[in-house]
Design a protein around this motif. Sequence first.
Motif, PDB file in Angstrom:
ATOM      1  N   LEU A  29      36.650  15.160  48.014  1.00  0.00           N
ATOM      2  CA  LEU A  29      35.050  15.047  47.280  1.00  0.00           C
ATOM      3  C   LEU A  29      35.356  14.370  45.440  1.00  0.00           C
ATOM      4  O   LEU A  29      34.545  13.986  45.460  1.00  0.00           O
ATOM      5  CB  LEU A  29      34.707  15.946  48.176  1.00  0.00           C
ATOM      6  N   CYS A  30      36.963  15.289  45.132  1.00  0.00           N
ATOM      7  CA  CYS A  30      36.519  15.219  43.427  1.00  0.00           C
ATOM      8  C   CYS A  30      36.797  14.361  43.058  1.00  0.00           C
ATOM      9  O   CYS A  30      36.571  13.772  42.470  1.00  0.00           O
ATOM     10  CB  CYS A  30      37.625  16.265  43.608  1.00  0.00           C
ATOM     11  N   ILE A  32      36.298  11.102  44.199  1.00  0.00           N
ATOM     12  CA  ILE A  32      34.180  11.031  44.513  1.00  0.00           C
ATOM     13  C   ILE A  32      33.960  10.378  43.588  1.00  0.00           C
ATOM     14  O   ILE A  32      33.712   9.995  42.910  1.00  0.00           O
ATOM     15  CB  ILE A  32      34.202  11.040  46.172  1.00  0.00           C
ATOM     16  N   THR A  33      33.573  12.704  43.786  1.00  0.00           N
ATOM     17  CA  THR A  33      33.203  12.631  42.114  1.00  0.00           C
ATOM     18  C   THR A  33      33.566  11.950  40.846  1.00  0.00           C
ATOM     19  O   THR A  33      32.733  11.542  39.678  1.00  0.00           O
ATOM     20  CB  THR A  33      32.839  14.121  41.766  1.00  0.00           C
ATOM     21  N   ILE A  36      32.252   8.590  40.550  1.00  0.00           N
ATOM     22  CA  ILE A  36      31.000   8.089  40.115  1.00  0.00           C
ATOM     23  C   ILE A  36      30.629   8.679  38.818  1.00  0.00           C
ATOM     24  O   ILE A  36      29.964   7.839  37.950  1.00  0.00           O
ATOM     25  CB  ILE A  36      30.320   9.912  40.485  1.00  0.00           C
TER      26      ILE A  36
ATOM     27  N   LEU B  97      30.752   9.337  53.808  1.00  0.00           N
ATOM     28  CA  LEU B  97      30.253  10.282  52.657  1.00  0.00           C
ATOM     29  C   LEU B  97      29.430  11.340  53.580  1.00  0.00           C
ATOM     30  O   LEU B  97      29.705  13.029  53.122  1.00  0.00           O
ATOM     31  CB  LEU B  97      29.671  10.404  51.120  1.00  0.00           C
ATOM     32  N   LEU B 100      31.288  14.347  55.521  1.00  0.00           N
ATOM     33  CA  LEU B 100      31.944  15.261  55.318  1.00  0.00           C
ATOM     34  C   LEU B 100      31.105  16.530  54.070  1.00  0.00           C
ATOM     35  O   LEU B 100      31.772  17.466  54.680  1.00  0.00           O
ATOM     36  CB  LEU B 100      32.682  14.320  53.832  1.00  0.00           C
ATOM     37  N   LEU B 101      29.985  16.048  54.272  1.00  0.00           N
ATOM     38  CA  LEU B 101      29.095  16.620  52.732  1.00  0.00           C
ATOM     39  C   LEU B 101      28.165  16.998  54.470  1.00  0.00           C
ATOM     40  O   LEU B 101      27.824  18.868  54.119  1.00  0.00           O
ATOM     41  CB  LEU B 101      27.797  15.896  52.109  1.00  0.00           C
ATOM     42  N   PHE B 110      26.595  20.228  45.115  1.00  0.00           N
ATOM     43  CA  PHE B 110      26.504  19.924  43.998  1.00  0.00           C
ATOM     44  C   PHE B 110      27.537  17.760  43.920  1.00  0.00           C
ATOM     45  O   PHE B 110      26.987  17.043  43.264  1.00  0.00           O
ATOM     46  CB  PHE B 110      28.295  20.445  43.491  1.00  0.00           C
ATOM     47  N   PHE B 111      28.143  18.367  45.241  1.00  0.00           N
ATOM     48  CA  PHE B 111      28.883  16.536  45.568  1.00  0.00           C
ATOM     49  C   PHE B 111      27.337  15.655  46.068  1.00  0.00           C
ATOM     50  O   PHE B 111      27.803  14.750  45.587  1.00  0.00           O
ATOM     51  CB  PHE B 111      29.673  17.125  46.936  1.00  0.00           C
ATOM     52  N   THR B 114      25.695  14.720  42.655  1.00  0.00           N
ATOM     53  CA  THR B 114      26.355  13.875  42.543  1.00  0.00           C
ATOM     54  C   THR B 114      26.589  12.511  42.756  1.00  0.00           C
ATOM     55  O   THR B 114      26.505  11.739  41.856  1.00  0.00           O
ATOM     56  CB  THR B 114      28.122  14.408  42.354  1.00  0.00           C
ATOM     57  N   PHE B 115      26.657  12.501  44.126  1.00  0.00           N
ATOM     58  CA  PHE B 115      27.094  11.443  44.777  1.00  0.00           C
ATOM     59  C   PHE B 115      25.672  10.043  44.891  1.00  0.00           C
ATOM     60  O   PHE B 115      25.388   9.086  44.598  1.00  0.00           O
ATOM     61  CB  PHE B 115      27.876  11.680  46.705  1.00  0.00           C
ATOM     62  N   PRO B 118      23.706   7.955  40.249  1.00  0.00           N
ATOM     63  CA  PRO B 118      24.064   6.923  39.593  1.00  0.00           C
ATOM     64  C   PRO B 118      22.137   5.751  40.021  1.00  0.00           C
ATOM     65  O   PRO B 118      22.285   5.031  39.507  1.00  0.00           O
ATOM     66  CB  PRO B 118      24.578   6.232  40.236  1.00  0.00           C
ATOM     67  N   TRP B 172      28.348   1.589  43.785  1.00  0.00           N
ATOM     68  CA  TRP B 172      28.388   2.754  43.219  1.00  0.00           C
ATOM     69  C   TRP B 172      26.955   3.267  42.970  1.00  0.00           C
ATOM     70  O   TRP B 172      26.821   4.376  42.680  1.00  0.00           O
ATOM     71  CB  TRP B 172      29.341   2.476  41.751  1.00  0.00           C
ATOM     72  N   MET B 175      24.844   3.578  47.206  1.00  0.00           N
ATOM     73  CA  MET B 175      25.204   4.287  48.311  1.00  0.00           C
ATOM     74  C   MET B 175      25.049   5.591  48.033  1.00  0.00           C
ATOM     75  O   MET B 175      24.635   6.398  49.390  1.00  0.00           O
ATOM     76  CB  MET B 175      27.157   4.214  47.665  1.00  0.00           C
TER      77      MET B 175
END
Lengths: 290, 301
Positions: A29-30, A32-33, A36, B97, B100-101, B110-111, B114-115, B118, B172, B175
């Motif tokens: 996860l980090c 991918i962070t 980004i 993703l 996972l989340l 947070f993740f 962030t993902f 964009p 990027w 997604m």
Amino acid sequence: MKNGTEKYSPLNRYRVKKFLNRTGLYILLCTITLLIIIPLVWMFSTSFKLKSQLFTKEIYWIPKVITLQNYTKILNNPSTPIGRWFLNSLIVASITTTLKLLIDSLAGYAYARMDFPGKKQIFGLLLATLFLPGVMFLVPNFVTVAKLNMLNKFSGVIIPSLASVFGVYFMRQFFMSIPKELEEAAQIDGANTVQIFIQIALPLAKPALATLAVIEFLGSWNDFLWSLLVLKDRAVQTLQPGLRTLQGAYTSEYGLMMAGAVIVAIPVLIIYVFMQRFIVQSVATTGIKG
Amino acid sequence: MENKKRKINLIPYLFILPHLIFFAIFVGYPFFNGLYISFFQYDYLRPEATTFVGLKNYIDLFTPGTVKFLEFWNSMKVTVTFVIWSVPFLVLIPLGLAVLLNLKIPGTNFFRATFFAPWVLSVAVISLIWWWIFQSEGGLLNYYLKMFGLPTPRWLSTMPYAMITIVVATVWWTMGYNMIIFLAALQDIPPELYEAAEIDGANSWQRFINVTLPMLQPVLVFIIIITIIASFNLLGQPMMMTRGGPAQPTGGGATEPVMLRIFTEGFVRPFQGSAAAMSVIVALIMVIFSYANFRIFRQRE
């Protein structure tokens, strides 16, 4: 169970495995962070660099000399009036958002709560157009805007966008989700439709209006193609076509262009930080609609 | 017929009228006007030069060997190529993703934020950023590739790299959107199903295959369709990153999608009629996908 295999208790093994799994997961996860964030950091970093620092043998993430030169240069250059573009974007996005909230909450309320002949047919027609691709409106709407003498005017961007069905649908869905009791009570008290809408329904709709405002503001601020077509003169351009002008105006002055990108991205990123929940929530619920 | 003539209440119409006026002018009218324009040689700057040409704009697009034919069908091919290259990534990465989340570990919020981030940026901003990263002189990517002794192609001006840059920038950028929709769908799967599978001795992979995927199937199809439609609309990234290039000997650019072709035809060159005809063809293709989308959406309701 056989003797000798009991050395490692299954519980411990499970815990170790779980710990390893979790560590692996966080590393993933980090990573991918980072992927980004790196392009964004690179944009900021470049925007503070002198041109002489762009093509060095070694890359510096933190500029050796931090300079605001790129920002002052694009802000003061009359051929790339980015300050003016910023103001233009702000005006267009604010007016668009305000008008849309007004028009769409009126229409949404009528479609949700009122009965009138033709309602089903008209609303069905609106919904059907949600499935029409934007490309088929490009040429004819451009011709219309040109005929109405709205080229190179903010109205040429603002007014066509008011035709969008999304906000009407969004407000209708919201008004349908709130209980009718309050409005019925007001009706018994002798309030008329307009009073009920203004005094009861609209105040209840504040969260929905806030969400719609954020979505519409971002949409208008980020609009690229239509603004590019309609706002051609540099003085009336907004930021998005402005970035393309910026790209054409400078050759390999990446610091200047990244400074431009930062100026365009910053308001949106600030809005995102504060309204993240609203935005993500609206995608999760309305995304299904496309 | 009713005996008593019912008084029609005007208020509802006043509520919907403001929106309906704009809708009629900018959605209803252009729906027909677009078709109408496509039968003309149309130049909005010189109305006197506008002439009715019947089906000529369409015939040109379907006559092999003409410049219009080559340019248009090259751009369609580029668009389809982009769809084929981008859609698998835009479906599988967000799905991964989201899974996972959905594990409910600390830091998920947070993740997720962030993902998704964009996606709130504009196409002009993300195109500029990636254009700079992919520059062969001074670009970030080639700097690191060189450091590790890897080949450093001219990303933006040679094939297939130019297409790769557009796919990377697009993945990027967007997604996070699909990820959020997947995540919402995953959270709707009743936990009892997983518990039952666990009692039956299914490991996590088996649970994914036998519980998650079947439950996710409608959303999966929905996402594939909206992503195909979105990828069909590709415009800003090639416009700003590769300018549609590199040019091809057969005509058209190797990364010039159909939207960019329509833009050039109708707004750089003075051929609105021809651009309108192209739009009609593209729109027809997209409507077919949208209709499939609509049917699936209705099934889910």
